[in-house]
Scaffold this motif. Structure first.
Motif, mmCIF file in Angstrom:
data_model
loop_
_atom_site.group_PDB
_atom_site.id
_atom_site.type_symbol
_atom_site.label_atom_id
_atom_site.label_comp_id
_atom_site.label_asym_id
_atom_site.label_seq_id
_atom_site.Cartn_x
_atom_site.Cartn_y
_atom_site.Cartn_z
ATOM 1 N N GLU A 22 -1.369 -6.036 -0.622
ATOM 2 C CA GLU A 22 -0.730 -4.719 -0.600
ATOM 3 C C GLU A 22 -1.301 -3.836 -1.710
ATOM 4 O O GLU A 22 -1.608 -2.667 -1.496
ATOM 5 C CB GLU A 22 0.773 -4.908 -0.814
ATOM 6 C CG GLU A 22 1.641 -3.922 -0.092
ATOM 7 C CD GLU A 22 3.103 -4.301 -0.266
ATOM 8 O OE1 GLU A 22 3.734 -3.704 -1.155
ATOM 9 O OE2 GLU A 22 3.585 -5.170 0.471
ATOM 10 N N ARG A 23 -1.434 -4.406 -2.892
ATOM 11 C CA ARG A 23 -1.964 -3.639 -4.030
ATOM 12 C C ARG A 23 -3.412 -3.259 -3.780
ATOM 13 O O ARG A 23 -3.824 -2.131 -4.067
ATOM 14 C CB ARG A 23 -1.836 -4.444 -5.324
ATOM 15 C CG ARG A 23 -2.179 -3.576 -6.538
ATOM 16 C CD ARG A 23 -1.783 -4.194 -7.831
ATOM 17 N NE ARG A 23 -2.741 -5.253 -8.159
ATOM 18 C CZ ARG A 23 -2.438 -6.344 -8.834
ATOM 19 N NH1 ARG A 23 -1.207 -6.550 -9.241
ATOM 20 N NH2 ARG A 23 -3.345 -7.243 -9.111
ATOM 21 N N GLU A 26 -3.470 -0.337 -1.378
ATOM 22 C CA GLU A 26 -3.095 0.910 -2.048
ATOM 23 C C GLU A 26 -4.249 1.456 -2.878
ATOM 24 O O GLU A 26 -4.542 2.651 -2.836
ATOM 25 C CB GLU A 26 -1.885 0.681 -2.951
ATOM 26 C CG GLU A 26 -0.576 0.508 -2.229
ATOM 27 C CD GLU A 26 0.575 0.156 -3.173
ATOM 28 O OE1 GLU A 26 0.404 0.234 -4.412
ATOM 29 O OE2 GLU A 26 1.646 -0.213 -2.664
ATOM 30 N N GLU A 27 -4.920 0.573 -3.632
ATOM 31 C CA GLU A 27 -6.039 1.005 -4.466
ATOM 32 C C GLU A 27 -7.197 1.517 -3.613
ATOM 33 O O GLU A 27 -7.827 2.517 -3.941
ATOM 34 C CB GLU A 27 -6.506 -0.138 -5.364
ATOM 35 C CG GLU A 27 -5.525 -0.453 -6.482
ATOM 36 C CD GLU A 27 -5.911 -1.678 -7.291
ATOM 37 O OE1 GLU A 27 -7.004 -2.253 -7.056
ATOM 38 O OE2 GLU A 27 -5.113 -2.069 -8.159
ATOM 39 N N GLU A 30 -6.318 4.970 -2.258
ATOM 40 C CA GLU A 30 -6.421 5.973 -3.323
ATOM 41 C C GLU A 30 -7.877 6.306 -3.615
ATOM 42 O O GLU A 30 -8.239 7.476 -3.779
ATOM 43 C CB GLU A 30 -5.732 5.471 -4.591
ATOM 44 C CG GLU A 30 -4.226 5.458 -4.499
ATOM 45 C CD GLU A 30 -3.579 4.804 -5.722
ATOM 46 O OE1 GLU A 30 -4.277 4.537 -6.718
ATOM 47 O OE2 GLU A 30 -2.359 4.550 -5.656
ATOM 48 N N GLY A 76 -7.685 0.686 3.545
ATOM 49 C CA GLY A 76 -6.390 0.685 2.873
ATOM 50 C C GLY A 76 -5.283 1.253 3.730
ATOM 51 O O GLY A 76 -4.114 1.079 3.422
ATOM 52 N N THR A 77 -5.654 1.958 4.816
ATOM 53 C CA THR A 77 -4.640 2.542 5.688
ATOM 54 C C THR A 77 -4.676 1.968 7.099
ATOM 55 O O THR A 77 -3.653 1.879 7.755
ATOM 56 C CB THR A 77 -4.786 4.077 5.794
ATOM 57 O OG1 THR A 77 -6.021 4.396 6.432
ATOM 58 C CG2 THR A 77 -4.719 4.727 4.422
#
Length: 125
Positions: A22-23, A26-27, A30, A76-77
Motif C-alpha cells: 500500500e505504501r 502511494e509513493e 505521488e 500506484g493507481t
C-alpha cells in the motif's frame, strides 16, 4: 506529552503497521503525479497517455503463440498491460524496473492494454 511528540508517535506507528504494498503504491502514485504523468486509473480506451510506473511482471509468449512480450505495468493507481509484438526479449525490460511509457490505451479482455508502447527506462530498479 506535547502535541508534536504525540503526532510523531502516531506517524511512526502508522508507518510501522501499514501494508508495504500500500505504501509503495502511494509513493509511486505521488511520484507519477509530480512528474506530470497521467494516472492509469484516469485513462480509458482511446486515450493517448504518458505514464510513470514500475513493471510488476514480464512474460515472453511461446513461439507457437507468435513472438510477443508482455509486462504488467503499475503506477500506484491501476495496472496496464504493455505488449510488444514481434519481440521475445527487450534489454532492460524486467520486473521491478521503473519506466516512463507513452502510447494509446486499448482494451483486451476488459483490461487496459498498450501495444508497442514507447518507453524510457528510469534509473535502476
Amino acid at each position: 506529552m506535547s502535541t508534536a511528540a504525540t503526532g510523531y508517535f502516531r506517524r511512526l506507528t502508522r508507518r510501522l503497521t501499514e501494508d508495504l504494498a500500500e505504501r509503495d503504491a502511494e509513493e509511486m502514485a505521488e511520484t507519477a503525479g509530480a512528474s506530470g504523468a497521467q494516472h492509469a486509473c484516469d485513462c480509458s480506451r482511446g486515450d493517448e497517455v504518458t505514464m510513470l510506473g514500475r513493471l510488476r511482471s514480464v512474460d515472453a509468449c511461446s513461439k507457437s503463440a507468435g513472438a510477443s512480450m508482455q509486462a504488467e505495468f503499475f503506477d500506484g493507481t491501476d495496472t496496464v498491460t504493455l505488449v510488444w509484438i514481434g519481440r521475445r526479449r527487450i534489454p532492460g525490460i524486467e520486473p521491478g524496473r521503473k519506466l516512463m511509457v507513452r502510447g494509446r490505451v486499448g482494451e483486451r479482455d476488459g483490461a487496459k492494454v498498450i501495444f508497442n508502447p514507447y518507453y524510457e527506462l528510469q534509473g535502476n530498479a
